[in-house]
Design a protein around this motif. Structure first.
Motif, PDB file in Angstrom:
ATOM      1  N   ASP A 169       0.949  -1.091   0.012  1.00 35.93           N
ATOM      2  CA  ASP A 169      -0.008  -0.067   0.072  1.00 35.93           C
ATOM      3  C   ASP A 169       0.829   1.327   0.125  1.00 35.93           C
ATOM      4  O   ASP A 169       0.639   2.205  -0.645  1.00 35.93           O
ATOM      5  CB  ASP A 169      -0.913   0.039   1.256  1.00 35.93           C
ATOM      6  CG  ASP A 169      -2.185  -1.051   1.069  1.00 35.93           C
ATOM      7  OD1 ASP A 169      -2.411  -1.393   0.199  1.00 35.93           O
ATOM      8  OD2 ASP A 169      -2.424  -1.351   2.376  1.00 35.93           O
ATOM      9  N   GLU A 170       1.919   1.299   0.963  1.00 30.50           N
ATOM     10  CA  GLU A 170       2.620   2.623   1.154  1.00 30.50           C
ATOM     11  C   GLU A 170       3.530   2.767  -0.294  1.00 30.50           C
ATOM     12  O   GLU A 170       3.724   3.853  -0.844  1.00 30.50           O
ATOM     13  CB  GLU A 170       3.696   2.451   2.210  1.00 30.50           C
ATOM     14  CG  GLU A 170       2.965   2.065   3.287  1.00 30.50           C
ATOM     15  CD  GLU A 170       4.120   2.306   4.714  1.00 30.50           C
ATOM     16  OE1 GLU A 170       5.335   2.199   4.334  1.00 30.50           O
ATOM     17  OE2 GLU A 170       3.694   2.150   5.927  1.00 30.50           O
ATOM     18  N   THR A 171       3.959   1.611  -1.018  1.00 31.50           N
ATOM     19  CA  THR A 171       4.497   1.845  -2.208  1.00 31.50           C
ATOM     20  C   THR A 171       3.734   2.086  -3.426  1.00 31.50           C
ATOM     21  O   THR A 171       3.956   3.250  -4.256  1.00 31.50           O
ATOM     22  CB  THR A 171       5.307   0.347  -2.877  1.00 31.50           C
ATOM     23  OG1 THR A 171       6.116  -0.237  -1.588  1.00 31.50           O
ATOM     24  CG2 THR A 171       5.822   0.526  -3.815  1.00 31.50           C
ATOM     25  N   LEU A 172       2.315   1.792  -3.263  1.00 28.54           N
ATOM     26  CA  LEU A 172       1.439   2.343  -4.434  1.00 28.54           C
ATOM     27  C   LEU A 172       1.158   3.813  -4.123  1.00 28.54           C
ATOM     28  O   LEU A 172       1.342   4.741  -5.088  1.00 28.54           O
ATOM     29  CB  LEU A 172       0.300   1.445  -4.265  1.00 28.54           C
ATOM     30  CG  LEU A 172       0.452  -0.008  -4.762  1.00 28.54           C
ATOM     31  CD1 LEU A 172      -0.940  -0.709  -4.405  1.00 28.54           C
ATOM     32  CD2 LEU A 172       0.835  -0.129  -6.162  1.00 28.54           C
ATOM     33  N   LEU A 173       1.187   4.316  -2.768  1.00 25.11           N
ATOM     34  CA  LEU A 173       0.984   5.471  -2.388  1.00 25.11           C
ATOM     35  C   LEU A 173       1.847   6.628  -2.694  1.00 25.11           C
ATOM     36  O   LEU A 173       1.774   7.610  -3.311  1.00 25.11           O
ATOM     37  CB  LEU A 173       0.528   5.745  -1.171  1.00 25.11           C
ATOM     38  CG  LEU A 173      -1.107   5.403  -0.551  1.00 25.11           C
ATOM     39  CD1 LEU A 173      -1.109   5.564   0.783  1.00 25.11           C
ATOM     40  CD2 LEU A 173      -2.075   6.125  -1.411  1.00 25.11           C
ATOM     41  N   LEU A 174       3.211   6.072  -2.690  1.00 26.84           N
ATOM     42  CA  LEU A 174       4.413   6.833  -2.934  1.00 26.84           C
ATOM     43  C   LEU A 174       4.160   6.972  -4.264  1.00 26.84           C
ATOM     44  O   LEU A 174       4.807   8.221  -5.033  1.00 26.84           O
ATOM     45  CB  LEU A 174       5.333   6.086  -2.259  1.00 26.84           C
ATOM     46  CG  LEU A 174       6.767   6.610  -2.555  1.00 26.84           C
ATOM     47  CD1 LEU A 174       6.882   8.114  -2.004  1.00 26.84           C
ATOM     48  CD2 LEU A 174       8.039   5.864  -1.767  1.00 26.84           C
ATOM     49  N   VAL A 196      -1.306  -3.266 -11.207  1.00 29.38           N
ATOM     50  CA  VAL A 196      -0.811  -2.103 -10.388  1.00 29.38           C
ATOM     51  C   VAL A 196      -2.015  -0.994 -10.604  1.00 29.38           C
ATOM     52  O   VAL A 196      -2.520  -0.297  -9.481  1.00 29.38           O
ATOM     53  CB  VAL A 196       0.424  -1.451 -10.979  1.00 29.38           C
ATOM     54  CG1 VAL A 196       0.662  -0.293 -10.232  1.00 29.38           C
ATOM     55  CG2 VAL A 196       1.410  -2.711 -10.675  1.00 29.38           C
ATOM     56  N   ALA A 197      -2.498  -0.702 -11.657  1.00 31.48           N
ATOM     57  CA  ALA A 197      -3.713   0.266 -11.771  1.00 31.48           C
ATOM     58  C   ALA A 197      -4.961  -0.099 -11.137  1.00 31.48           C
ATOM     59  O   ALA A 197      -5.477   0.595 -10.491  1.00 31.48           O
ATOM     60  CB  ALA A 197      -3.982   0.445 -13.376  1.00 31.48           C
ATOM     61  N   GLU A 198      -5.348  -1.296 -11.003  1.00 33.33           N
ATOM     62  CA  GLU A 198      -6.229  -1.735 -10.197  1.00 33.33           C
ATOM     63  C   GLU A 198      -6.258  -1.862  -8.786  1.00 33.33           C
ATOM     64  O   GLU A 198      -6.953  -1.205  -7.858  1.00 33.33           O
ATOM     65  CB  GLU A 198      -6.800  -3.196 -10.694  1.00 33.33           C
ATOM     66  CG  GLU A 198      -7.501  -3.576 -12.207  1.00 33.33           C
ATOM     67  CD  GLU A 198      -7.753  -4.677 -12.651  1.00 33.33           C
ATOM     68  OE1 GLU A 198      -7.162  -5.629 -11.632  1.00 33.33           O
ATOM     69  OE2 GLU A 198      -8.179  -5.146 -13.503  1.00 33.33           O
ATOM     70  N   LEU A 199      -4.887  -2.193  -8.421  1.00 28.92           N
ATOM     71  CA  LEU A 199      -4.656  -2.078  -7.115  1.00 28.92           C
ATOM     72  C   LEU A 199      -4.669  -0.475  -6.695  1.00 28.92           C
ATOM     73  O   LEU A 199      -5.119   0.030  -5.269  1.00 28.92           O
ATOM     74  CB  LEU A 199      -3.438  -2.825  -6.869  1.00 28.92           C
ATOM     75  CG  LEU A 199      -3.134  -4.246  -6.765  1.00 28.92           C
ATOM     76  CD1 LEU A 199      -1.657  -4.701  -6.769  1.00 28.92           C
ATOM     77  CD2 LEU A 199      -3.849  -4.973  -5.647  1.00 28.92           C
ATOM     78  N   ARG A 200      -3.914   0.283  -7.280  1.00 30.43           N
ATOM     79  CA  ARG A 200      -3.893   1.752  -6.831  1.00 30.43           C
ATOM     80  C   ARG A 200      -5.446   2.352  -6.961  1.00 30.43           C
ATOM     81  O   ARG A 200      -5.889   3.061  -5.980  1.00 30.43           O
ATOM     82  CB  ARG A 200      -3.261   2.610  -7.857  1.00 30.43           C
ATOM     83  CG  ARG A 200      -1.651   2.042  -8.028  1.00 30.43           C
ATOM     84  CD  ARG A 200      -0.699   2.895  -8.582  1.00 30.43           C
ATOM     85  NE  ARG A 200      -0.900   3.833  -9.495  1.00 30.43           N
ATOM     86  CZ  ARG A 200      -0.346   4.693  -9.978  1.00 30.43           C
ATOM     87  NH1 ARG A 200       1.241   4.816  -9.859  1.00 30.43           N
ATOM     88  NH2 ARG A 200      -0.736   5.746 -11.053  1.00 30.43           N
ATOM     89  N   ARG A 201      -6.247   1.974  -7.812  1.00 41.19           N
ATOM     90  CA  ARG A 201      -7.779   2.478  -7.724  1.00 41.19           C
ATOM     91  C   ARG A 201      -8.357   2.133  -6.479  1.00 41.19           C
ATOM     92  O   ARG A 201      -9.219   2.872  -5.942  1.00 41.19           O
ATOM     93  CB  ARG A 201      -8.197   1.988  -9.072  1.00 41.19           C
ATOM     94  CG  ARG A 201      -9.506   2.562  -9.378  1.00 41.19           C
ATOM     95  CD  ARG A 201     -10.156   2.399 -10.573  1.00 41.19           C
ATOM     96  NE  ARG A 201     -10.018   1.184 -11.306  1.00 41.19           N
ATOM     97  CZ  ARG A 201      -9.073   0.828 -12.490  1.00 41.19           C
ATOM     98  NH1 ARG A 201      -8.368   1.892 -12.641  1.00 41.19           N
ATOM     99  NH2 ARG A 201      -8.744  -0.378 -12.668  1.00 41.19           N
ATOM    100  N   ALA A 202      -8.222   0.706  -6.226  1.00 45.51           N
ATOM    101  CA  ALA A 202      -8.799   0.279  -4.992  1.00 45.51           C
ATOM    102  C   ALA A 202      -8.329   0.830  -3.874  1.00 45.51           C
ATOM    103  O   ALA A 202      -9.072   1.046  -3.065  1.00 45.51           O
ATOM    104  CB  ALA A 202      -8.545  -1.383  -5.100  1.00 45.51           C
ATOM    105  N   LEU A 203      -7.244   1.190  -3.614  1.00 50.23           N
ATOM    106  CA  LEU A 203      -6.525   1.670  -2.570  1.00 50.23           C
ATOM    107  C   LEU A 203      -6.965   3.059  -2.319  1.00 50.23           C
ATOM    108  O   LEU A 203      -7.415   3.478  -1.368  1.00 50.23           O
ATOM    109  CB  LEU A 203      -4.940   1.661  -2.714  1.00 50.23           C
ATOM    110  CG  LEU A 203      -4.090   2.225  -1.199  1.00 50.23           C
ATOM    111  CD1 LEU A 203      -4.540   1.453  -0.089  1.00 50.23           C
ATOM    112  CD2 LEU A 203      -2.769   2.267  -1.575  1.00 50.23           C
ATOM    113  N   THR A 204      -6.764   3.879  -3.446  1.00 51.40           N
ATOM    114  CA  THR A 204      -7.386   5.251  -3.146  1.00 51.40           C
ATOM    115  C   THR A 204      -8.737   5.207  -3.020  1.00 51.40           C
ATOM    116  O   THR A 204      -9.297   6.110  -2.214  1.00 51.40           O
ATOM    117  CB  THR A 204      -7.100   5.916  -4.466  1.00 51.40           C
ATOM    118  OG1 THR A 204      -7.555   5.305  -5.620  1.00 51.40           O
ATOM    119  CG2 THR A 204      -5.523   6.087  -4.622  1.00 51.40           C
TER     120      THR A 204
END
Length: 228
Positions: A169-174, A196-204
């Motif tokens: 999560d921290e890596t994606l946000l960074l 990665v795009a799907e993970l970033r979208r789900a996290l935000t």
């Protein structure tokens, strides 16, 4: 800053709100970061009629940076209605503890773009998209007198602890806060760009971060990145 003498500028016809105002109590030496054209000329005339001195103007960040270094400048007035790239580049190269105070003429319907500049702490005042000469001169006077204006959007009042973040999560946000694309991050994570795009979208979405500025603010607040 200095006490304003009489202005010797004899520019063309100006808005009556500017002509009717008394000279500014405190005069500024201003630099304009704005597109060339009649709008910039009119802006310079309004400021000079009010007793301020426009010491330079350009739309190119590199030229502006050089000229700001050569001239004693109190205030940088940036017109963001035509884009923010030049100001972002300029702020990225200016020392936070030196240089002029910054007033921005913010773009309509994009307060998030201006908000993303706040971590650098350089913005002293904002001018609304359809502000007249009077509102502009009031904002300039506030900055000249050392008064910061509050941001034009509600400040966050809650300080709720964020959900627990995994190292991923921290890596994606960074990566998002640094402007990396999903493809850029995929190379280092051993994943596909789509994953990665799907993970970033789900996290935000989970963190309720609606735009880039919110991601940057979140990352700064929780120590994932610094303002430099």
């Amino acid at each position: 800053m200095r006490q304003a003498p009489g202005s010797d500028d004899d520019g063309g016809q100006l808005p009556q709100t500017a002509l009717a105002r008394p000279l500014a109590a405190t005069s500024c030496r201003l630099y304009l970061l704005a597109r060339r054209g009649l709008a910039r000329d009119a802006l310079a005339q309004v400021l000079q009629r009010a007793g301020h001195r426009v010491i330079g103007a350009d739309e190119d960040a590199d030229i502006a940076l050089q000229e700001l270094g050569e001239r004693q400048t109190d205030l940088l007035l940036a017109d963001l209605r035509w884009g923010t790239g030049a100001l972002l580049r300029l702020l990225g190269q200016l020392d936070e503890n030196q240089g002029p105070r910054v007033l921005v003429w913010r773009p309509e319907n994009r307060p998030d773009v201006v908000e993303s500049l706040l971590p650098r702490g350089r913005i002293w005042a904002w001018v609304a998209p359809l502000a007249g000469a009077g509102q502009l001169l009031d904002a300039v006077q506030d900055v000249a007198d050392g008064r910061r204006q509050p941001p034009p959007w509600p400040e966050a009042t809650d300080d709720v602890a964020p959900p627990s973040l995994s190292p991923l999560d921290e890596t994606l946000l960074l990566g998002i806060a640094q402007g990396l694309s999903a493809a850029d991050q995929a190379l280092g994570l051993g994943l596909t760009a789509r994953q990665v795009a799907e993970l970033r979208r789900a996290l935000t979405h989970r963190l309720k971060l609606p735009h880039l500025a919110a991601v940057v603010r979140f990352a700064l607040h929780h120590g994932l990145i610094t303002s430099r």
